[in-house]
Design a protein around this motif. Sequence first.
Motif, mmCIF file in Angstrom:
data_model
loop_
_atom_site.group_PDB
_atom_site.id
_atom_site.type_symbol
_atom_site.label_atom_id
_atom_site.label_comp_id
_atom_site.label_asym_id
_atom_site.label_seq_id
_atom_site.Cartn_x
_atom_site.Cartn_y
_atom_site.Cartn_z
ATOM 1 N N UNK A 12 -7.378 -30.756 0.263
ATOM 2 C CA UNK A 12 -6.787 -29.477 -0.131
ATOM 3 C C UNK A 12 -7.827 -28.494 -0.635
ATOM 4 N N UNK A 13 -7.435 -27.216 -0.633
ATOM 5 C CA UNK A 13 -8.281 -26.180 -1.197
ATOM 6 C C UNK A 13 -9.063 -25.417 -0.144
ATOM 7 N N UNK A 204 -9.016 -42.773 8.369
ATOM 8 C CA UNK A 204 -9.800 -43.142 7.189
ATOM 9 C C UNK A 204 -10.799 -42.079 6.808
ATOM 10 N N UNK A 205 -11.254 -41.324 7.804
ATOM 11 C CA UNK A 205 -12.150 -40.214 7.490
ATOM 12 C C UNK A 205 -11.413 -39.223 6.582
ATOM 13 N N UNK A 206 -10.154 -38.952 6.912
ATOM 14 C CA UNK A 206 -9.361 -38.019 6.118
ATOM 15 C C UNK A 206 -9.122 -38.573 4.713
ATOM 16 N N UNK A 207 -8.897 -39.866 4.629
ATOM 17 C CA UNK A 207 -8.621 -40.474 3.328
ATOM 18 C C UNK A 207 -9.841 -40.344 2.415
ATOM 19 N N UNK A 208 -11.020 -40.573 2.997
ATOM 20 C CA UNK A 208 -12.218 -40.462 2.160
ATOM 21 C C UNK A 208 -12.406 -39.005 1.730
ATOM 22 N N UNK A 209 -12.092 -38.064 2.623
ATOM 23 C CA UNK A 209 -12.211 -36.643 2.257
ATOM 24 C C UNK A 209 -11.329 -36.346 1.052
ATOM 25 N N UNK A 210 -10.112 -36.868 1.096
ATOM 26 C CA UNK A 210 -9.200 -36.611 -0.023
ATOM 27 C C UNK A 210 -9.732 -37.236 -1.305
ATOM 28 N N UNK A 212 -12.670 -37.490 -2.141
ATOM 29 C CA UNK A 212 -13.761 -36.677 -2.673
ATOM 30 C C UNK A 212 -13.249 -35.357 -3.233
ATOM 31 N N UNK A 213 -11.979 -35.077 -2.958
ATOM 32 C CA UNK A 213 -11.394 -33.837 -3.472
ATOM 33 C C UNK A 213 -12.038 -32.599 -2.873
ATOM 34 N N UNK A 214 -12.512 -32.700 -1.619
ATOM 35 C CA UNK A 214 -13.097 -31.503 -1.015
ATOM 36 C C UNK A 214 -12.219 -31.009 0.131
ATOM 37 N N UNK A 215 -12.245 -29.694 0.374
ATOM 38 C CA UNK A 215 -11.443 -29.153 1.463
ATOM 39 C C UNK A 215 -11.919 -29.704 2.796
ATOM 40 N N UNK A 216 -10.982 -30.057 3.642
ATOM 41 C CA UNK A 216 -11.366 -30.603 4.943
ATOM 42 C C UNK A 216 -10.257 -30.392 5.948
ATOM 43 N N UNK A 217 -10.680 -30.177 7.190
ATOM 44 C CA UNK A 217 -9.724 -30.051 8.287
ATOM 45 C C UNK A 217 -10.180 -30.990 9.400
#
Length: 580
Positions: A12-13, A204-210, A212-217
């Motif tokens: 998010x963000x 799992x790539x998305x899960x790790x992004x979350x 880390x609390x960083x914005x990701x698409x």
Amino acid sequence: MTISIHGIGVGRGVGIGRAVVIASSRADVGHYFIDAEQVEAEIARVYEARDALVQEIQLLLATMNKDMPGEVAALLEVHMLLLQDDELYSGVRYWIADRLYNAGWALSTQFERLARQFEEMDDPYLRERKADLEQVIERLIKRIQGEESPLAMQAPASSGSECLDAADVPLVLVAHDLTPSDMLQFRQSVFKGFVTDVGGKTSHTAIVARSMGIPAVVGARGASRLVQQDDWIVIDGDAGVMLVNPSPIVLDEYRFRQRQDELDKTRLLRMLNTPSVTLDGQKVELLANIELPQDTQAALAAGAVGVGLFRSEFLFMGRKQHHPDEEEQYRAYCQALEGMQGLPLTIRTIDVGADKPLDDSVPDLAHLNPALGLRAIRWSLAEPAMFLTQLRAILRAAALGRVHVLIPMLAHESEIRQTLQMLDMARQQLDEKGMVYGEVLLGAMIEVPAAALTARMFLEHFDFLSIGTNDLIQYTLAIDRADELVAHLYDPLHPAVLQLLAMTIQAAIDAGKPVSVCGEMAGDTSFTRLLLGLGLRSFSMHPAQILAVKQEIVRADAGKLKDWAQQVLASRDPASLMRS
Ligand code: PEP
Ligand code: MG
């Protein structure tokens, strides 16, 4: 002109920065900032590598056997020309001197830039020279990286933020794909967000992004082709959109939203010491999902009362077939236990396969449908030596604190029996060596419909259940969770998914045993009320989501939600009732 590319928002963000476009093959190039004083030395390293390669090629040409085909010499001549091309070095000097990129990063960035020029050439011969340039750059990078730590995308000697001040340019990563092990490296890097061409919401790539609390698409198809090195990028992780080179007005708007998000985060911090209790006095346990022992810091900082899911496979990733031995695993589990300061730690046994390969050397199984293959507990039971090593390490760590063991992806009672036998065997081996170990609570993940449908049988064998909704949804709806092409069909609110969730929770309540949800649904505030209404009292999620979920809990009346949850469950269109 502003281009917008739609994908799936997974972190998010809002993230704003200049694009660093990397080919997946170059994801393991170190990406870090150097200090301003190191600029000259860093440039010199590039020239030294070039000179050494020039000499090597000259020697080859001079000593070449006359019988060698003429094309070999011609190829070497081409490499020689490319190696001495001024445009390559003027670019590399720019990335190092102005942006403070390390040498390998500067070379790969300049390659991506030149590669585009080659691709646009009309002459097919010249177009094909891109592959030669790639080889030359890779040889230069290898030579340079031979001198430095192999850790990919590692942080610089001094901290990333200090260096960012020096370079003063926020950066976002744009890649075709990032594997979970790339993501591990990425966690230590300097990037402010990322975009990938492929991927689904719970890959799992998305899960790790979350985490880390960083914005990701993810699933932003074509992004890595359309974005040019150094373009300005806005990542809108809430809307799942990326903008390329937005106008100053749009950029200002997003900067404003970034500040608002920061304020919201600060406001949420006020919830830290608020007890996690509903309006009608129901206590709700908030646990953390972690990938590495050091993540326990974030878990405690967010007020987690334990770890509900330690994805232990991340200890095994990116190690080129060399698994951590018992001692190394034992130390990692002890570190996580210490980190939790007496709170319980739930270690999930290794869950590899599908979208979590251990490393790139695993054979390509794409044609075999790996999500249905030798994954998770199936893999562990097929590799008894590896599994016993892990179980011994976990049991030993349990002597030092409260450890729960969680087994992923069970479906058959025979697998349960084999797992229990393996645990007995691990204890026996420790007894034989006279080693100390502790008691553990044993839990099963409910991740396949077969397990949810037989939850009562599971409860006869296990102390607790943990529902892995990411996989439960994937297997119930036959939707690959990592495939952006079917992401629109990945629906946590499908009546079949809700039935399985509800029956698992109810079975555990009837048996008087704990049940939690540790899939991404647990950390998504739009599902908090429904899960409470279905009777769930334990949620495990990334630390970054805990306070927002807590806010929902303290505003909810669990008793009143019960009837509404039953209506949602009985509905053909649960999503419409969620808004009521
Ligand atoms: C799940 O499947 O919901 C889960 C928590 O496990 P993982 O995401 O690691 O597969
Ligand atoms: Mg799972």
